[in-house]
Each structure stands twice: as C-alpha cells, then as structure tokens.
Enzyme design. Sequence first.
Site, PDB file in Angstrom:
ATOM      1  N   SER A   7       0.847  -1.194   0.000  1.00 43.43           N
ATOM      2  CA  SER A   7       0.000   0.000   0.000  1.00 43.43           C
ATOM      3  C   SER A   7       0.873   1.230   0.000  1.00 43.43           C
ATOM      4  CB  SER A   7      -0.900   0.013   1.236  1.00 43.43           C
ATOM      5  OG  SER A   7      -1.382   1.336   1.445  1.00 43.43           O
ATOM      6  N   HIS A  32      -1.353  -1.500  -4.148  1.00 44.78           N
ATOM      7  CA  HIS A  32      -2.603  -1.101  -3.498  1.00 44.78           C
ATOM      8  C   HIS A  32      -2.612   0.418  -3.316  1.00 44.78           C
ATOM      9  CE1 HIS A  32      -6.083  -1.905  -0.833  1.00 44.78           C
ATOM     10  NE2 HIS A  32      -5.606  -0.944  -0.071  1.00 44.78           N
ATOM     11  N   ASP A  34      -4.714   3.637  -1.901  1.00 40.85           N
ATOM     12  CA  ASP A  34      -5.759   4.031  -0.953  1.00 40.85           C
ATOM     13  C   ASP A  34      -6.258   5.428  -1.249  1.00 40.85           C
ATOM     14  OD1 ASP A  34      -5.984   1.784   0.927  1.00 40.85           O
ATOM     15  OD2 ASP A  34      -3.875   2.215   1.340  1.00 40.85           O
ATOM     16  N   MET A  36      -8.860   8.330  -0.152  1.00 35.50           N
ATOM     17  CA  MET A  36      -9.649   8.755   1.016  1.00 35.50           C
ATOM     18  C   MET A  36     -10.161  10.174   0.808  1.00 35.50           C
ATOM     19  SD  MET A  36      -7.123   7.528   4.042  1.00 35.50           S
ATOM     20  CE  MET A  36      -6.386   5.889   4.060  1.00 35.50           C
ATOM     21  N   HIS A  65      -8.464   1.091  -3.750  1.00 34.20           N
ATOM     22  CA  HIS A  65      -9.369   0.947  -2.607  1.00 34.20           C
ATOM     23  C   HIS A  65     -10.008   2.304  -2.335  1.00 34.20           C
ATOM     24  CE1 HIS A  65      -9.437   0.112   2.072  1.00 34.20           C
ATOM     25  NE2 HIS A  65     -10.652   0.275   1.579  1.00 34.20           N
ATOM     26  N   MET A  67     -12.050   4.684  -0.327  1.00 33.03           N
ATOM     27  CA  MET A  67     -12.650   4.998   0.983  1.00 33.03           C
ATOM     28  C   MET A  67     -13.307   6.354   0.856  1.00 33.03           C
ATOM     29  SD  MET A  67      -9.528   3.543   3.300  1.00 33.03           S
ATOM     30  CE  MET A  67      -8.416   3.521   1.899  1.00 33.03           C
ATOM     31  N   MET A 138     -11.359  -5.386   5.966  1.00 30.96           N
ATOM     32  CA  MET A 138     -10.469  -4.483   6.721  1.00 30.96           C
ATOM     33  C   MET A 138     -10.125  -5.135   8.055  1.00 30.96           C
ATOM     34  SD  MET A 138      -9.911  -2.013   4.697  1.00 30.96           S
ATOM     35  CE  MET A 138      -8.803  -1.203   5.856  1.00 30.96           C
ATOM     36  N   ASP A 176      -6.597  -6.168   4.649  1.00 27.10           N
ATOM     37  CA  ASP A 176      -5.916  -4.867   4.609  1.00 27.10           C
ATOM     38  C   ASP A 176      -5.859  -4.293   6.015  1.00 27.10           C
ATOM     39  OD1 ASP A 176      -4.952  -2.350   3.983  1.00 27.10           O
ATOM     40  OD2 ASP A 176      -6.706  -1.744   2.803  1.00 27.10           O
TER      41      ASP A 176
HETATM   42  C1  DX5 Z   1      -5.944   1.866   5.740  1.00 31.70           C
HETATM   43  C2  DX5 Z   1      -5.571   1.465   4.339  1.00 31.70           C
HETATM   44  C3  DX5 Z   1      -4.484   0.478   4.285  1.00 31.70           C
HETATM   45  C4  DX5 Z   1      -3.187   0.914   4.933  1.00 31.70           C
HETATM   46  C5  DX5 Z   1      -2.576  -0.301   5.557  1.00 31.70           C
HETATM   47  O1  DX5 Z   1      -7.155   2.552   5.707  1.00 31.70           O
HETATM   48  O2  DX5 Z   1      -6.690   0.910   3.667  1.00 31.70           O
HETATM   49  O3  DX5 Z   1      -4.261   0.025   2.961  1.00 31.70           O
HETATM   50  O4  DX5 Z   1      -2.270   1.486   4.051  1.00 31.70           O
HETATM   51  O5  DX5 Z   1      -1.461   0.077   6.293  1.00 31.70           O
HETATM   52  P1  DX5 Z   1      -0.700  -0.934   7.250  1.00 31.70           P
HETATM   53  O6  DX5 Z   1      -0.255  -2.094   6.410  1.00 31.70           O
HETATM   54  O7  DX5 Z   1       0.439  -0.116   7.764  1.00 31.70           O
HETATM   55  O8  DX5 Z   1      -1.659  -1.332   8.340  1.00 31.70           O
HETATM   56 ZN    ZN Z   2      -6.356  -0.054   1.682  1.00 26.91          ZN
END
Ligand code: DX5
Ligand code: ZN
Length: 218
Positions: A7, A32, A34, A36, A65, A67, A138, A176
């Site tokens: 990620s 990956h 993310d 947000m 992903h 969010m 998650m 994740d």
């Molecule tokens: C959190 C993200 C993850 C995050 C995971 O909301 O969806 O993808 O980057 O980070 P680690 O592996 O550090 O928990």
């Molecule tokens: Zn993620």
Amino acid sequence: MAMIAPSILSADFARLGEEIQDVERGGADWLHVDVMDGLFVPNISIGIPVVQSIRRATDMFLDVHLMIVEPLRYAARFCEAGADMVTVHVEADTPANITAALETIHACGKKAGIVLKPATPAAAAEPWLAMADMVLVMTVEPGFGGQKFMADMLPKIRALRRRLDEVNPACRLEADGGVDTDTAPLLTAAGCGVLVAGSAVFGRADRAAAIRGIRDAR
Ligand code: DX5
Ligand code: ZN
C-alpha cells in the site's frame, strides 16, 4: 501462497515513482492505492490525477481501494485513470448504488470488489458475493496506516471464504491493515489470497526482503 499488495499510503509521496519501482523490483504482485475523501474516513490521501501518474509509472496491477462516500460518482473515473481493480465499501452508499458501482466498474472492463469495515458482518456482503471479483476485509479501521491488526476479523474471513467457495469460488479474498510477518500466516490460513501491507513494506529499507518475509512467513 498469498499475493502481496504493498500500500503506497506508507510510501514517500515526494518520491512516489521510485518507491513504486522499488516494490515492483522487490517482487510485489499488485500495488494497493488508498483513496480517502475525508468524509468516509477521517483522512485525505490521493485522487484521480495521482492514479493517472502511477499508471504511467508502472505496469503492475493497480488495486484501487476507494474509501469515499457514494463511490458510484467516481468509479468510472478511477477506471479511466488506470485502475485494474476498484473496490468500494458496502457502508458507503445504498445497496442499489453499491450494485450500480460494481456494474459501472465492470462496464469499464475492470475488476470490481467490495470492502467491509471491521464492524460490518460477513452477512452484509451477501448481495454482492456472486458478482464481485474480490472481497476486501479491513483488519483495522480504515483511514490510517500503521495500526494494530484486529485478530477478531479472522472468523469473518473464514466465513466469507466458505461462502465464496459455495457461490463464487474464483472470487479473491483480500485483507488490509496490520499485515506483517506475524499476522500474514493467520490470514492465509483463514483463506486470504491477497495481503495488503503498507508500513510493513514501505517502513523497511529493504522492500524485497520485506515482501519476501511476509509472503514466506509461517
Ligand atoms: C488503511 C488502508 C491500508 C493501509 C494499511 O485505511 O486501507 O491500505 O495502508 O497500512 P498498514 O499495512 O500499515 O496497516
Ligand atoms: Zn487499503
């Protein structure tokens, strides 16, 4: 053996191209990404222009992903920006709109998946199990990297794998949050085929060793 999807949330965004090449050379299976919006989760990360730039920087499979609230509004644009897989949270809109988001992603010729927050039970995924290419569970509250793995998600993962084997065996199961060499074996044993790892990969100087360590952990 599980696939590893680093990620980029834990990467150095000022050197993002080099960071991506580093994990690509290091043997990452997917990347990956993310996204947000500061509404669905209490953090803001990156959006469409960055996905476009990442697409030009790598041939890796981009696992995006979302969010964000009402992901239907932006699903096609993330596909056009270069995503290979787009996943949407089932909590982010009405069931009808989540279905429409998955259909939109498929109409763009891309893979589509659903995501469950920790408090969302496995049964909530039921309406989309047959049409999804992936279910993402998650294992931390979405929003931030570097949080502690929630081991109480393992029964949910096992239940989802069982149901998927009945209705859609080809559907992938991804975890994740808090994935590292200690938690990865628990997740693969529970049925996850794809593991997202942010801080456990980008927080290490040797990314190849980090990826190998997670993939080979027993
Ligand atoms: C959190 C993200 C993850 C995050 C995971 O909301 O969806 O993808 O980057 O980070 P680690 O592996 O550090 O928990
Ligand atoms: Zn993620």
